[in-house]
Design a protein around this motif. Structure first.
Motif, mmCIF file in Angstrom:
data_model
loop_
_atom_site.group_PDB
_atom_site.id
_atom_site.type_symbol
_atom_site.label_atom_id
_atom_site.label_comp_id
_atom_site.label_asym_id
_atom_site.label_seq_id
_atom_site.Cartn_x
_atom_site.Cartn_y
_atom_site.Cartn_z
ATOM 1 N N LEU A 166 -0.702 4.753 -3.172
ATOM 2 C CA LEU A 166 -1.293 5.208 -1.907
ATOM 3 C C LEU A 166 -2.659 5.849 -2.105
ATOM 4 O O LEU A 166 -3.474 5.866 -1.177
ATOM 5 N N SER A 167 -2.932 6.381 -3.282
ATOM 6 C CA SER A 167 -4.219 7.041 -3.533
ATOM 7 C C SER A 167 -5.310 6.064 -3.957
ATOM 8 O O SER A 167 -6.442 6.478 -4.229
ATOM 9 N N GLN A 168 -4.996 4.784 -4.029
ATOM 10 C CA GLN A 168 -6.011 3.784 -4.362
ATOM 11 C C GLN A 168 -7.058 3.718 -3.255
ATOM 12 O O GLN A 168 -6.781 3.981 -2.088
ATOM 13 N N ASP A 169 -8.237 3.325 -3.635
ATOM 14 C CA ASP A 169 -9.342 3.212 -2.686
ATOM 15 C C ASP A 169 -9.241 1.894 -1.922
ATOM 16 O O ASP A 169 -10.120 1.022 -2.007
ATOM 17 N N VAL A 170 -8.123 1.746 -1.192
ATOM 18 C CA VAL A 170 -7.852 0.533 -0.420
ATOM 19 C C VAL A 170 -7.416 0.961 0.971
ATOM 20 O O VAL A 170 -6.490 1.759 1.121
ATOM 21 N N MET A 202 1.754 -7.166 -5.393
ATOM 22 C CA MET A 202 2.078 -6.703 -6.741
ATOM 23 C C MET A 202 3.511 -6.216 -6.753
ATOM 24 O O MET A 202 3.991 -5.645 -5.762
ATOM 25 N N ILE A 203 4.208 -6.453 -7.856
ATOM 26 C CA ILE A 203 5.515 -5.850 -8.091
ATOM 27 C C ILE A 203 5.327 -4.808 -9.178
ATOM 28 O O ILE A 203 4.973 -5.134 -10.316
ATOM 29 N N SER A 260 -7.738 0.708 -9.694
ATOM 30 C CA SER A 260 -7.337 -0.579 -10.263
ATOM 31 C C SER A 260 -7.127 -1.652 -9.204
ATOM 32 O O SER A 260 -7.484 -2.817 -9.414
ATOM 33 N N LEU A 261 -6.540 -1.288 -8.059
ATOM 34 C CA LEU A 261 -6.290 -2.300 -7.035
ATOM 35 C C LEU A 261 -7.589 -2.828 -6.441
ATOM 36 O O LEU A 261 -7.728 -4.033 -6.197
ATOM 37 N N ARG A 262 -8.541 -1.942 -6.193
ATOM 38 C CA ARG A 262 -9.819 -2.402 -5.660
ATOM 39 C C ARG A 262 -10.512 -3.319 -6.660
ATOM 40 O O ARG A 262 -11.062 -4.359 -6.286
ATOM 41 N N ARG A 263 -10.503 -2.929 -7.925
ATOM 42 C CA ARG A 263 -11.136 -3.774 -8.937
ATOM 43 C C ARG A 263 -10.525 -5.169 -8.944
ATOM 44 O O ARG A 263 -11.226 -6.184 -8.973
#
Length: 338
Positions: free
Chosen positions: A25-29, A87-88, A99-102
């Motif tokens: 949830l803290s990802q920049d997405v 993602m699982i 990492s998710l944004r990248r």
């Protein structure tokens, strides 16, 4: 940015679950969903997950009344996902910041790529604080087509590629289908092969996730022999080659490459076992090599053994003198064995 769906299978991981969910949830997405799939935990995992879901509408929870095994949870995540990417993520692991944004950005730039993955670091349960991540802004991405990735995996079948912390294009995952319950081990390795059969692969040396190491890791619960480990890995490769890759023009070549390198690994391990006085293990590994690719005995993998870092190279370094080093640390001899 496209929506990202993250499915989190969980079983008795209440102590790890909050940090795992927060790392997502803290990802920049901006557009992200989390679905916790609890496999009939006997601790308070469901209560923990529901408290988090009550505070954040992006989180949902499925609580199974009976334990259906890990494959059922993985496949429920595949069926649930509807965003552009999915993602699982295992409930005891963490995503690295950003990492998710990248990963999503590289998949956006390469529409032919099926998935994106990066480096991982380990967090030992004995350590109170997570590992400090290195500076990663300078680390970019590389891209290869699926055929190149498959050949590389067949040449090095012991590489530990897993689906943990891998961002997948959802429509490709749907085409690849469910994890196969016939594979008790290395089903995630097989899934990466199946995905690469449908598209390209993006990878980075940047740390994309943190893998917790503790006594209940599935890998720690496996206590088979080296031969059994080779057999399970080979089973995953052959499952892919027999089912998903059977119509590929290079299917026979890929089978030969993987068989050759599985047998070569067994032969090298047999030599190590013999040197250590483990005669029974040595014979088991030689038997495995003979059953997979007998040609390895008259065409032994000498290149792998002698290459820098190979088994014979390491043995020679134990007995030969180290090269002299000048003041300031500059080596006078570049490498006595190169």
């Amino acid at each position: 940015m496209s929506r990202i769906d993250v499915a989190i299978p969980s079983f008795n991981y209440a102590r790890y679950l909050p940090a795992c969910i927060e790392s997502v949830l803290s990802q920049d997405v901006d557009d992200i969903r989390v679905h916790v799939i609890d496999n009939a935990s006997t601790d308070d995992s469901v209560e923990v997950a529901r408290r988090i879901a009550a505070r954040d509408s992006r989180v949902s929870v499925l609580a199974r009344p009976a334990n259906l095994g890990p494959h059922a949870s993985f496949n429920t995540g595949v069926d649930w996902a509807s965003g552009t990417y999915m993602m699982i993520l295992c409930a005891d692991d963490l995503l690295a910041p950003g990492s998710l944004r990248r990963a999503a950005e590289i998949l956006d730039r390469h529409p032919g790529a099926a998935f994106a993955y990066g480096a991982e670091v380990e967090w030992n349960a004995a350590d109170a604080e997570p590992p400090r991540l290195p500076t990663q802004e300078h680390l970019g991405w590389s891209h290869e087509d699926g055929t190149g990735y498959l050949r590389r995996r067949c040449l090095d079948p012991m590489a530990n590629h897993s689906m943990g912390m891998v961002l997948v294009r959802t429509d490709i995952q749907k085409r690849a289908g469910h994890y196969r319950e016939t594979l008790r081990y290395y089903d995630d390795h097989e899934m990466m092969l199946r995905l690469a059969n449908l598209g390209g692969v993006a990878s980075t040396d940047a740390v994309q996730g943190i893998r917790r190491i503790h006594g209940c890791n599935m890998s720690n619960l496996y206590n088979g022999s080296r031969r059994e480990d080779l057999e399970h890995r080979l089973e995953a490769f052959r499952s892919f080659l027999a089912i998903d890759a059977r119509r590929r023009p290079d299917a026979v070549e890929l089978r030969a490459l993987s068989d050759r390198n599985f047998a070569a690994t067994a032969l090298l391990w047999a030599g190590s076992a013999l040197a250590g006085g483990r005669r029974r293990e040595c014979m088991d590994l030689l038997s495995f090599a003979a059953s997979v690719d007998p040609s390895v005995f008259w065409r032994p993998p000498l290149g792998r053994a002698f290459r820098r870092g190979g088994r014979i190279d390491r043995l020679m370094r134990q007995f030969l003198p180290r090269p002299a080093v000048a003041p300031g640390g500059a080596a006078l001899a570049r490498d006595a064995l190169s």
